[in-house]
Design a protein around this motif. Structure first.
Motif, PDB file in Angstrom:
ATOM      1  N   ARG A 189      -4.889   5.522  -3.345  1.00 21.75           N
ATOM      2  CA  ARG A 189      -4.417   4.829  -2.150  1.00 21.75           C
ATOM      3  C   ARG A 189      -4.658   5.680  -0.896  1.00 21.75           C
ATOM      4  NH1 ARG A 189      -0.731   3.031  -6.131  1.00 21.75           N
ATOM      5  NH2 ARG A 189       0.706   4.792  -5.866  1.00 21.75           N
ATOM      6  N   GLU A 209      -3.319   7.671  -9.141  1.00 20.80           N
ATOM      7  CA  GLU A 209      -3.300   6.345  -8.519  1.00 20.80           C
ATOM      8  C   GLU A 209      -2.785   6.418  -7.081  1.00 20.80           C
ATOM      9  OE1 GLU A 209      -1.137   3.935 -11.267  1.00 20.80           O
ATOM     10  OE2 GLU A 209      -2.878   3.666 -12.591  1.00 20.80           O
ATOM     11  N   ASP A 249      -8.269   5.182  -0.015  1.00 20.34           N
ATOM     12  CA  ASP A 249      -8.486   3.892   0.658  1.00 20.34           C
ATOM     13  C   ASP A 249      -8.197   4.018   2.152  1.00 20.34           C
ATOM     14  OD1 ASP A 249      -9.165   2.719  -1.743  1.00 20.34           O
ATOM     15  OD2 ASP A 249      -7.200   1.804  -2.073  1.00 20.34           O
ATOM     16  N   CYS A 255       1.706   8.297   1.137  1.00 20.38           N
ATOM     17  CA  CYS A 255       1.508   7.856  -0.247  1.00 20.38           C
ATOM     18  C   CYS A 255       2.316   8.673  -1.244  1.00 20.38           C
ATOM     19  CB  CYS A 255       0.025   7.891  -0.594  1.00 20.38           C
ATOM     20  SG  CYS A 255      -0.915   6.604   0.247  1.00 20.38           S
ATOM     21  N   GLY A 276       0.828  -1.201   0.000  1.00 15.54           N
ATOM     22  CA  GLY A 276       0.000   0.000   0.000  1.00 15.54           C
ATOM     23  C   GLY A 276       0.852   1.236   0.000  1.00 15.54           C
ATOM     24  N   CYS A 277       0.595   2.147   0.952  1.00 20.17           N
ATOM     25  CA  CYS A 277       1.299   3.421   0.993  1.00 20.17           C
ATOM     26  C   CYS A 277       2.453   3.426   1.963  1.00 20.17           C
ATOM     27  CB  CYS A 277       0.314   4.539   1.344  1.00 20.17           C
ATOM     28  SG  CYS A 277      -0.817   4.891   0.007  1.00 20.17           S
TER      29      CYS A 277
END
Length: 281
Positions: free
Chosen positions: A100, A96, A103, A245, A26-27
């Motif tokens: 993230r 993009e 999310d 991120c 993920g980030c």
């Protein structure tokens, strides 16, 4: 097999495995940057964006889009040149990465709300012309109640050229999910200072960040010591979500973030904010 070929093949396999692990994380680490544009690349003058510029709504339709410069509720009080449609355009790498962030925000019962994304160079030029003139201060009471219009560039609240024109910078905030009722703006309505308490400011549905969006005032500096309690916690949360991120905050504006590995660090674009600016998919 030539000497050393087996070892090179094993190194490639290990690199691929590392890439898979990082993608799943993920980030925790910023995504790998796209190839950088040649620093000598001229600013495009045609109507089309580069192939890697996308609509944010196509990457993540759950992110709330509230493009202020496409309407009258902004510091100049009118739609700004180049904002043909109220859309968020970003480079794909930035979009993009922002997905993230969304999310992570949704996991906390929140959503991102974007106020501005790609900004054409012609819009930045319009801000320069506006700032140089004495007229056009009908929105001062809300957006710069304690700062002289003539100081907005010198004090760092406006810039030309601006990172927004490179396609990987945006202005945003957080709002609760589900979204609370929002106020609508009508030109000529009474204005409330962006520095006033949250229960008096224009209610656009965002959580309290200590000031409104585009508040040209030292209180909007991200780490201003006078911002305490819930508002300070909210600013710190937004910054943590974004920096995790790969975004970098501009310290004079709590809402302003640039994707660190932007693909066009030396190019300022001028295509309009419109679907027609995007290349055929």
């Amino acid at each position: 097999m030539r000497p050393g070929a087996h070892r090179r093949r094993w190194v490639l396999v290990r690199l691929l495995l590392v890439a898979v692990v990082l993608a799943a994380a993920g980030c925790d680490r910023p995504p790998q940057p796209a190839p950088l544009a040649d620093a000598a690349t001229p600013t495009p003058t045609g109507p089309r964006a580069p192939a890697d510029v996308v609509l944010l709504s196509e990457v993540d339709p759950s992110i709330v889009v509230d493009i202020r410069y496409a309407g009258p509720h902004n510091f100049v009080g009118r739609p700004v040149d180049g904002y043909d449609e109220p859309l968020c355009l970003l480079t794909r790498t930035a979009a993009e990465a922002l997905r993230r962030v969304q999310d992570a925000a949704r996991a906390r019962g929140l959503s991102l709300r974007v106020y501005d994304c790609y900004r054409p160079q012609r819009a930045a030029d319009e801000f320069v012309r506006w700032a140089k003139g004495a007229a056009g201060q009908q929105m001062k009471a809300e957006f710069y109640p304690r700062v002289a219009k003539s100081r907005l560039f010198a004090d760092g609240y406006l810039g030309a050229p601006t990172a927004h024109s490179r396609g990987s910078t945006l202005d945003l905030t957080l709002e609760p999910r589900p979204a609370p009722p929002r106020s609508s703006y009508a030109p000529g309505q009474p204005l409330v200072a962006c520095t006033d308490p949250a229960d008096r400011r224009f209610a656009d549905g965002a959580i309290d960040m200590g000031t409104g969006f585009d508040c040209f005032d030292p209180l909007a500096h991200t780490a201003d010591a006078r911002i305490t309690g819930t508002a300070r916690t909210n600013r710190q949360l937004l910054k943590r979500l974004m920096t995790d991120c790969g975004f970098v905050n501009y310290d004079r504006e709590w809402w302003h973030y640039r994707y660190a590995d932007e693909p066009y660090p030396d190019t300022w674009f001028d295509f309009p904010v419109a679907r027609s600016s995007l290349p055929p998919r």
